[in-house]
Design a protein around this motif. Structure first.
Motif, PDB file in Angstrom:
ATOM      1  N   TYR A  72      14.482  10.952  24.881  1.00 10.06           N
ATOM      2  CA  TYR A  72      13.331  11.782  24.510  1.00 10.06           C
ATOM      3  C   TYR A  72      12.154  11.525  25.447  1.00 10.06           C
ATOM      4  CZ  TYR A  72      15.635  12.709  19.998  1.00 10.06           C
ATOM      5  OH  TYR A  72      16.515  13.102  19.026  1.00 10.06           O
ATOM      6  N   SER A  76       7.624  12.959  21.653  1.00  2.00           N
ATOM      7  CA  SER A  76       8.611  13.768  20.933  1.00  2.00           C
ATOM      8  C   SER A  76       8.765  13.269  19.501  1.00  2.00           C
ATOM      9  CB  SER A  76       9.975  13.710  21.635  1.00  2.00           C
ATOM     10  OG  SER A  76       9.901  14.248  22.933  1.00  2.00           O
ATOM     11  N   LYS A  77       8.939  14.201  18.593  1.00  2.00           N
ATOM     12  CA  LYS A  77       9.149  13.836  17.199  1.00  2.00           C
ATOM     13  C   LYS A  77      10.601  13.425  16.995  1.00  2.00           C
ATOM     14  CE  LYS A  77       8.177  15.410  12.491  1.00  2.00           C
ATOM     15  NZ  LYS A  77       7.649  16.517  11.646  1.00  2.00           N
ATOM     16  N   SER A  79      13.547  11.492  14.141  1.00  3.66           N
ATOM     17  CA  SER A  79      13.846  11.127  12.760  1.00  3.66           C
ATOM     18  C   SER A  79      14.416   9.709  12.720  1.00  3.66           C
ATOM     19  CB  SER A  79      14.843  12.116  12.161  1.00  3.66           C
ATOM     20  OG  SER A  79      16.034  12.152  12.930  1.00  3.66           O
ATOM     21  N   PRO A 206      11.132   7.395  11.065  1.00  5.28           N
ATOM     22  CA  PRO A 206      10.731   8.648  11.714  1.00  5.28           C
ATOM     23  C   PRO A 206       9.335   8.537  12.305  1.00  5.28           C
ATOM     24  CG  PRO A 206      10.445   8.840   9.354  1.00  5.28           C
ATOM     25  CD  PRO A 206      11.089   7.495   9.584  1.00  5.28           C
ATOM     26  N   GLY A 207       9.027   9.413  13.234  1.00  9.71           N
ATOM     27  CA  GLY A 207       7.704   9.409  13.840  1.00  9.71           C
ATOM     28  C   GLY A 207       7.718  10.071  15.201  1.00  9.71           C
ATOM     29  N   TYR A 208       6.850   9.583  16.096  1.00 12.76           N
ATOM     30  CA  TYR A 208       6.740  10.130  17.451  1.00 12.76           C
ATOM     31  C   TYR A 208       7.057   9.020  18.452  1.00 12.76           C
ATOM     32  CZ  TYR A 208       4.590  14.108  15.172  1.00 12.76           C
ATOM     33  OH  TYR A 208       4.371  15.189  14.361  1.00 12.76           O
ATOM     34  N   TYR A 256       1.186  11.835  13.051  1.00 11.80           N
ATOM     35  CA  TYR A 256       0.522  12.402  14.231  1.00 11.80           C
ATOM     36  C   TYR A 256      -0.960  12.041  14.307  1.00 11.80           C
ATOM     37  CZ  TYR A 256      -0.329  15.880  10.549  1.00 11.80           C
ATOM     38  OH  TYR A 256      -0.637  16.488   9.358  1.00 11.80           O
ATOM     39  N   ASN A 312       0.452  14.560  21.563  1.00 14.76           N
ATOM     40  CA  ASN A 312       1.341  15.118  22.582  1.00 14.76           C
ATOM     41  C   ASN A 312       1.584  14.058  23.649  1.00 14.76           C
ATOM     42  OD1 ASN A 312      -0.923  15.127  24.381  1.00 14.76           O
ATOM     43  ND2 ASN A 312      -1.511  17.164  23.656  1.00 14.76           N
TER      44      ASN A 312
END
Length: 402
Positions: A72, A76-77, A79, A206-208, A256, A312
């Motif tokens: 990624y 990027s998000k 899971s 989960p997260g970024y 976020y 972002n």
């Protein structure tokens, strides 16, 4: 020579002499004149500070063998249990994977351009306009060093140019088909080089995703943000990366929302619970944020904490950023106050067109101490960008500059 001819010659000579004196006088006057080109300018009243990013972050560790390939991009998000990285036996494996990814992107763009549903309905004028817009955007992102947007815009630009070349018959479908065959052949070769990964690295929550650690992940979070001191903020600004563990290969940001703490000169315009616009690292993009708290110190300094709900690629690249709180911002044509004049009660400036001097009106949207901003107007009676504005160095040409 008769008297009539003598009169004509005398008249011509008189006119010539008058013109000489007039031109000399004009030069004497214009020697005192200065000129400046009308440019578009943005005035910004802002409060700038070095901000330390604070997020809730979970470290990803890996202590195995091999070379890592991240699946990624940063921001990027993901899971829970997402594969974010794969370990391969050599760097040549990583290079082959990278080349295959680039070729797959090009293949997608070529297939899109040769799709009859697109190429037969697209209008050349529309596509050409889109190409111009993307090119302008690309130049902007290059100046801002916005790597995420640069890559995205280059891909769009390539796709549009392919479509344009097809619909204008600059290149035939056969040329594109030949390239498609070359790409497919190379991808087959790369598939023979790429082996299965030695191991995979997954997320625990989960997260970024972010593909680096700086060593502050377990020191800075929302729970202890109000305890951060001026000394700690200054220390982090001076040393934004203290990661000493090779096992920390990435992290996942919880949600976020991010916050930033910094030190500013005490300013009554910064109030807790107020909503603001901010700009990061001199970017032209504005972000909406909230002032969480302002704590004043005795030495005319304040600790400010802001929060933002946007995330972002660019917002997760650094621990420290240059942050501007935008108090007021106004754009327009910049004009020196020395050039301001009145003609028939109308405020404006004198503009040089060839050898002619023309008075043009202005539409003031901001007034500073030594300049004003005039709103651009398509009406030729108003000053426009790139007009050559003239004025005398010591005083205006006209009646009054106030």
């Amino acid at each position: 020579m008769n008297s009539f001819t003598i009169k004509i010659v005398a008249f011509v000579l008189s006119v010539f002499i008058i013109l000489i004196f007039v031109s000399q006088g004009y030069r004497l006057l214009t020697d005192k004149q200065k000129s400046e080109q009308a440019i578009f300018y943005t005035y910004s009243d802002s409060i700038a500070f070095k901000g330390v990013f604070i997020r809730n972050e979970d470290i990803i560790q890996y202590d195995g063998q091999g070379v890592l390939n991240f699946v990624y991009t940063d921001g990027s998000k993901v899971s829970k249990d997402s594969i974010v990285a794969e370990a391969y036996s050599s760097i040549s494996q990583i290079n082959a994977i990278s080349e295959k990814s680039v070729l797959n992107t090009e293949l997608y763009q070529l297939n899109k351009a040769t799709n009859p549903g697109i190429s037969e309905t697209a209008q050349p004028e529309f596509i050409a306009n889109e190409i111009d817009n993307e090119y302008i955007a690309l130049q902007k992102y290059i100046q801002e060093n916005n790597t995420g947007k640069i890559s995205e815009t280059k891909t769009k630009l390539l796709s549009l140019m392919n479509i344009y070349n097809i619909i204008t018959d600059e290149e035939s479908i056969e040329v594109f088909n030949q390239r498609v065959n070359q790409i497919n052949s190379r991808i087959n070769e790369l598939n023979g080089i790429i082996s299965s990964p030695l191991s995979t690295i997954k997320t625990d929550a989960p997260g970024y995703f972010v593909s680096y650690c700086d060593g502050y992940e377990d020191k800075l979070n929302f729970a202890n943000i109000n305890e951060i001191t001026e000394q700690q903020i200054n220390s982090i600004v001076m040393n934004p990366d203290i990661n000493e563990s090779s096992q920390n290969i990435g992290k996942v940001i919880d949600g976020y929302t991010w916050k930033a703490a910094g030190i500013i000169s005490t300013d009554s315009r910064c109030k807790a619970d107020s909503y603001i616009n901010i700009r990061l690292n001199k970017s032209s993009d504005l972000l909406s944020a909230k002032i969480e708290s302002v704590d004043n110190y005795e030495d005319n300094k304040s600790r400010i904490i802001i929060s933002c709900n946007q995330i972002n690629y660019d917002l997760v690249q650094d621990r420290v950023a240059d942050i501007e709180i935008i108090i007021k911002e106004q754009s327009g044509i910049k004009i020196s106050r020395k050039a301001l004049n009145f003609e028939n009660g109308v405020r404006g400036v004198y503009v040089m067109y060839g050898q002619n001097i023309v008075f043009k009106k202005i539409n003031v949207v901001y007034e500073g101490e030594d300049f004003i901003l005039s709103s651009p107007d398509e009406d030729s009676d108003y000053v426009m960008i790139y007009d050559k504005i003239i004025f005398e160095e010591d005083e205006p040409l006209g009646n009054n500059s106030t």
